[in-house]
Design an enzyme around this catalytic site. Structure first.
Site, PDB file in Angstrom:
ATOM      1  N   ARG A 209     -72.809 -62.904 -22.554  1.00  0.00           N
ATOM      2  CA  ARG A 209     -74.003 -62.998 -21.718  1.00  0.00           C
ATOM      3  C   ARG A 209     -73.874 -64.244 -20.852  1.00  0.00           C
ATOM      4  O   ARG A 209     -73.420 -65.284 -21.322  1.00  0.00           O
ATOM      5  CB  ARG A 209     -75.277 -63.071 -22.568  1.00  0.00           C
ATOM      6  N   GLU A 238     -77.676 -63.004 -12.888  1.00  0.00           N
ATOM      7  CA  GLU A 238     -77.155 -61.770 -12.288  1.00  0.00           C
ATOM      8  C   GLU A 238     -78.318 -60.976 -11.677  1.00  0.00           C
ATOM      9  O   GLU A 238     -79.385 -60.901 -12.269  1.00  0.00           O
ATOM     10  CB  GLU A 238     -76.492 -60.895 -13.364  1.00  0.00           C
ATOM     11  N   HIS A 255     -69.682 -58.005 -14.458  1.00  0.00           N
ATOM     12  CA  HIS A 255     -70.218 -57.554 -15.752  1.00  0.00           C
ATOM     13  C   HIS A 255     -69.686 -56.157 -16.092  1.00  0.00           C
ATOM     14  O   HIS A 255     -70.441 -55.245 -16.436  1.00  0.00           O
ATOM     15  CB  HIS A 255     -71.756 -57.548 -15.713  1.00  0.00           C
TER      16      HIS A 255
END
EC number: 1.1.1.290
Length: 348
Positions: A209, A238, A255
């Site tokens: 994360r 993000e 990601h």
């Protein structure tokens, strides 16, 4: 039964339409209280925040997230509201391990790093971290493990402290869930104090994360030379990522470390199985990703074969060229299969 489904979840339509009476597909960021009000279940990804503001007053009884992480679900509110939720632990662990392996080979090729002389620190040794440890050992890398919850639960001596990993490891890779508070808090686990304690010239990788690493502290470590390189797949804030960080990292991707077709198929299958268990529905379906165009990989070395199957530089180049398309690059990700989908022949 009415189900709202994130429209970027692959391989789900045929199966869910056999199960539910009504299915509505929507972008994850567009789930609204009005949309979910009369739904019985939601099947989501990380872009849908499931909390009181979305769910209050709705008929929703069940939420499945087709992801390993679940920090986008307010679990306390769900418990209070009597909503059952489930995630997909381990669904994409082999995909993340593939990403890490290919990245290690890139470091060996471009930075002259001799992997069999390196020590890697793996922070977080669940489904993903365990797979990464297996990959590292296969490549001859010495492995150190850090997982405080497991260390305390298992009373094991196999784990090292984060301080020890920082001081001794050439490469450190994060595979922890995001906990913003509590005994096992991982929010900004890698902060300026962590970076100041690193072995000089280390490499940092993050596929867990974005908030696990403090961006400004990471940037300062790269500027000062404390770090020689960084590999970043997950970012704070993000999709509005830090452009200086994107420029400085050797590999920067949107990601997608866990985005193999195999991992996505696993996540979809696990979500549907959980939905059927909850609503006591019997069904028969198979979820399999498409076959690759060329299943035979014939090359001189395993390293070359691995990078022919998946080279993260393609994804990194795309993001560095078009950082404003973070969500589009992620949402329209091309087919990527794992090693098991290929027949590898080493000719040397």
């Amino acid at each position: 039964m009415k189900v709202i489904v994130d429209n970027k979840i692959p391989y789900i339509r045929e199966a869910i339409e056999q199960i539910a009476d009504e299915v509505i597909y929507a972008p994850g960021k567009d789930f609204t209280p009005e949309l979910v009000q009369d739904a019985d279940a939601l099947i989501i990804r990380t872009r849908t925040r499931c909390d009181r503001s979305l769910l209050a007053g709705s008929k929703v009884k069940f939420i499945a997230t087709a992801t390993i992480g679940f920090d986008h679900i307010d679990t306390a509110y769900c418990r209070e509201a009597g909503i059952t939720w489930t995630n997909a632990p381990g669904c994409n662990s082999a995909s993340v391990a593939q990403y890490i392996q290919s990245t290690l080979f890139i470091l060996q090729q471009t930075r002259g790093m001799k992997l069999n002389q390196m020590t890697i620190g793996i922070v977080g040794v669940g489904n993903v971290g365990s797979k990464v440890a297996d990959v590292a050992r296969k490549l001859g890398i010495q492995v150190m493990l850090n997982d405080l919850p497991r260390e305390e639960r298992e009373e094991s001596t196999m784990f090292a402290s984060l301080k020890s990993i920082a001081e001794k490891c050439d490469i450190i890779t994060f595979h922890v869930p995001l906990y913003k508070e509590g005994k096992y808090k991982t929010y900004h686990l890698a902060d300026k104090h962590f970076f100041h304690s690193l072995k000089k010239g280390a490499v940092i990788m993050n596929t867990s994360r974005g908030e696990v690493i403090e961006t400004e502290a990471l940037l300062e470590a790269l500027r000062s030379g404390i770090l020689s390189d960084a590999v970043i797949d997950v970012w704070e804030h993000e999709p509005d990522i830090d452009l200086e960080l994107l420029e400085k990292v050797i590999i920067g991707t949107p990601h997608i470390a866990g985005y193999s077709a195999d991992g996505k198929a696993n996540a979809t299958r696990m979500s549907l199985e959980a939905l059927c268990r909850f609503f006591r529905i019997e069904t028969d379906y198979r979820i399999t990703p498409p076959e690759p165009k060329n299943k035979l990989i014939s090359t001189a070395t395993y390293e070359e074969a691995s990078l022919m199957i998946y080279d993260p530089r393609r994804d990194s180049d795309a993001l560095k060229s078009h950082p404003g398309l973070f969500e589009q690059l992620r949402g329209d990700y091309p087919l990527r299969r794992e090693e098991g989908a290929y027949r590898i022949v080493i000719t040397k």
